[in-house]
Write an enzyme that holds these catalytic residues in place. Structure first.
Site, short mmCIF file in Angstrom:
data_model
loop_
_atom_site.label_atom_id
_atom_site.label_comp_id
_atom_site.label_asym_id
_atom_site.label_seq_id
_atom_site.Cartn_x
_atom_site.Cartn_y
_atom_site.Cartn_z
N GLU A 122 -4.76 1.60 -3.44
CA GLU A 122 -3.46 0.73 -3.85
C GLU A 122 -4.16 0.06 -5.22
OE1 GLU A 122 -0.32 0.20 -0.71
OE2 GLU A 122 -2.18 -0.36 -0.16
N GLU A 156 -2.59 4.09 6.51
CA GLU A 156 -1.79 3.04 7.18
C GLU A 156 -1.07 3.64 8.38
OE1 GLU A 156 -2.82 1.40 3.26
OE2 GLU A 156 -2.04 3.46 3.72
#
Length: 700
Positions: free
Chosen positions: A105, A125
């Site tokens: 990210e 995640e």
């Protein structure tokens, strides 16, 4: 140092340095933000390169900060990504080795990305019951395309950088470096080449669209629902990625954050995060430092070519470690080797194993009928009949023939390891390595620490467990160690439930609906009901006052040992494993109730689940009190990896925490009033009472 700042001519290089994977902890985030500010304030600097030291670009969040205030303290990851986007000078992310979660990210917030070949790229995640929370669901679809991005986000699996670079139309990587070694040099040159280009490209400004729109996302939801019915996160990944195609970027970011925050509080995410930390904690032994010297294991000997011996051998062959199997008779050896070949050939047929790998593994395997031929092995594991007299003969012989410094291990599942060690003149070299059947498949390895087991032996076998891809959990010496000691109480409750009015299929269905892979009676049929029978016979001698239902003994007296005899608690058609309810067994249970004068009652599924699971919890608490297990999470790891406890519930001890120990104590007190149950067993363990009174759980 958490990030280094250096200037190479007119390019500033910010190198994250937070071993082992450059986790984005608070200090690292501060250092990155300061580096960006410093580079922007320096008129001599025209561009910036962001990279990682050592073996990663960045693995994402720093697990050392999980659950602490530092994890979200400003500058948080969103702030750092915004600082990258707002930099007046171009930032090139130089990616190598690992870019996962927040690390990926962060790179997506940079203006450009260059990757070295072989880098593992992922947003994992979902494996913690979450969705990416720092723009991953908004930015990855914009650079990869909606479908490849959603596949990565929902699976959480890593993809090699060179594979992603080949996707048509991808904008994830602006350039691929020639090698890991040349990455930094090439990234600096690339940064110089784009230093004067304006406006600076931002991923947030790219479009995210899918030609099929609603139809595609409905298809994706249906697929996810079938694959992950007990976990909310995968479906929420679909929602978030869909939002990337329908909402403005900042609205989509807010929606992603809303979902992320809500998922953080779900029991499923708590369970997955608990297990993530538990697996790492299990590998640490309080009084065995990480730098404890280890013994070299270059060869292994296995005593016994039966189901366990063969399965144990395959673990080492798979890891490239030579194995010699010892048996007393050639026929037994031949049978064992044939089974190993059959297992490997099955994998080859299914495309799970290449022929050359199969050939390599079989070439590492030797057999012998003589103890004299195994004396030079570094580790020997006995996998013989579970009877102390048999173990004694084996260990006395091993003590005689094995070289000095060899580790002598027993695969015993219940017997006293200290007694086994006493059969040798080197108890410091003796350890329990309790593999679970099928040993070549099951992840759990109980490492049993005897009173005199050497610390170097423990350090060695814990490291070896990782090499053979097992989850190792240390247990002290007690009858059945952690797993089997607890499962005995679970099985006792299952028997009492039959006496009181339940059927085997009702008990199995209730606990399977709760999430277990298999109920206690189907499990007994698979493992062999004669195993439990042998334990109960031993218990009758050692603990004559221990209460059991007699139904299991009656079943065994009929020769119904399970799938291997075609009949157990259920009937089985030849060559099939489908459990068919048995009229004979039902009649046997009814007759047994009558002989005891018991009037059957209606038993709810909730009662079945509570009695079975809380029986595990109560015995687990006693195991903790006695120091047999080091921590509650170790018990959870045993049950998740070895006994089919539902992953989404996090293990028996975490489940008890989620229910609330106050409620668990009250349920146990209620079960104590049942005249057909074992009131003494249901006295809550003092640890549970203490924690409940303090408003705490096993895990804090």
């Amino acid at each position: 140092m958490t990030a280094e700042y250096k200037v190479h001519g007119d390019v500033a290089v910010i190198t994250m340095n937070n071993p082992p994977v450059n986790g984005l902890g608070y200090a690292t985030r501060v250092a990155i933000a300061q580096g960006i500010d410093q580079a922007n304030a320096d008129p001599a600097v025209k561009a910036i390169v962001l990279t990682g030291a050592g073996k990663a670009f960045s693995g994402g969040a720093d697990i050392k900060e999980f659950g602490t205030a530092k994890a979200t303290q400003d500058p948080n990851l969103l702030s750092v990504i915004l600082a990258c986007e707002n930099s007046a000078k171009p930032i090139v992310a130089a990616i190598h080795s690992v870019a996962m979660g927040g690390g990926l990210e962060l790179s997506l917030g940079c203006h450009y990305r260059m990757a070295a070949p072989g880098a593992n790229i992922a947003l994992p995640e979902v494996k913690l019951g979450l969705i990416p929370g720092a723009g991953g669901t908004m930015r990855l679809p914009r650079v990869l395309g909606v479908e490849p991005a959603l596949n990565m986000i929902v699976s959480g699996e890593p993809v090699k950088s060179e594979m992603l670079a080949q996707l048509p139309g991808q904008k994830l990587f602006d350039k691929m470096a020639s090698s890991r070694e040349s990455l930094l040099e090439e990234a600096i040159a690339f940064a110089r080449s784009v230093a004067d280009q304006r406006p600076l490209p931002l991923v947030r400004n790219l479009p995210a669209k899918h030609p099929m729109g609603d139809a595609y996302f409905q298809f994706a939801r249906n697929m996810v629902k079938g694959m992950a019915k007990n976990f909310p996160a995968p479906a929420k990944c679909v929602d978030a990625v869909e939002a990337s195609t329908k909402k403005k970027f900042d609205e989509g970011m807010a929606y992603e954050r809303e979902i992320f925050t809500a998922l953080m509080f779900t029991p499923e995410s708590r369970a997955l995060r608990h297990l993530f930390m538990a697996e790492r904690a299990a590998s640490k032994i309080a009084d065995v430092p990480e730098d404890t010297p280890q013994r070299e294991i270059k060869s292994v000997a296995v005593i016994g070519a039966g189901t366990m011996g063969g399965g144990i051998s395959m673990n080492f062959l798979n890891a490239g470690i030579p194995v010699t199997i010892l048996e007393m008779k050639q026929e037994a050896l031949d049978r064992g080797i044939a089974t190993i070949r059959k297992n490997y050939e099955g994998q080859v047929k299914k495309g799970k194993l290449k022929q050359d790998k199969y050939d390599q593994r079989m070439a590492l395997l030797k057999t012998t009928l003589s103890y004299d031929e195994i004396g030079q092995a570094d580790l020997v594991i006995e996998a013989v009949f579970e009877e102390m007299g048999v173990k004694q003969k084996v260990f006395e012989k091993l003590d005689e023939v094995m070289k000095k410094g060899a580790i002598l291990a027993s695969n015993t599942s219940t017997l006293d390891l200290n007694k086994i060690a006493s059969f040798t003149k080197r108890p410091q070299d003796v350890v329990g390595l309790h593999f679970f059947s099928p040993a070549n498949v099951m992840k759990l390895l109980e490492v049993v620490r005897g009173e005199k087991t050497g610390k170097d032996v423990l350090a060695t076998v814990m490291s070896l467990a990782k090499k053979i891809k097992k989850t190792a959990v240390v247990s002290g010496v007690t009858d059945g160690f952690i797993g089997n000691r607890m499962i005995e109480q679970y099985s006792r409750q299952a028997g009492f439930l039959l006496d009181e009015g339940a059927t085997p299929q009702q008990v199995d269905k209730a606990i399977e609906k709760f999430g277990f892979a298999m109920g206690p009676f189907r499990m007994g049929d698979l493992a062999g009901n004669d195993i439990g029978w042998a334990i109960r016979k031993r218990r009758a001698q050692e603990r004559p006052n221990m209460l059991y239902s007699r139904t299991a003994d009656k079943l065994c007296e009929l020769g119904r040992f399970g799938q291997k005899t075609g009949a157990g608690w259920y009937d089985y058609a030849p060559g099939k494993r489908d459990a068919i309810p048995s009229k004979l067994v039902e009649d046997m249970i009814v007759e047994h109730r009558k002989s005891l004068g018991i009037e059957p009652r209606k038993i709810s599924d909730d009662e079945i689940v509570q009695r079975l699971v809380f029986a595990l919890v109560n015995e687990g608490a006693r195991i903790l009190e006695e120091g047999i297990a080091a921590r509650a999470s170790d018990i959870d790891m045993v049950y998740i990896t070895g006994y089919g406890f539902p992953v989404f519930r996090g293990g028996p001890m975490l489940y008890a925490d989620q229910v609330g120990l106050f409620n668990v104590v009250h349920a146990m007190r209620r079960f104590q009033q049942n005249p057909r149950d074992d009131a003494k067993f249901w006295e809550p363990a003092p640890l549970i009472v203490k924690l409940a009174a303090e408003g705490k759980g096993f895990n804090g």
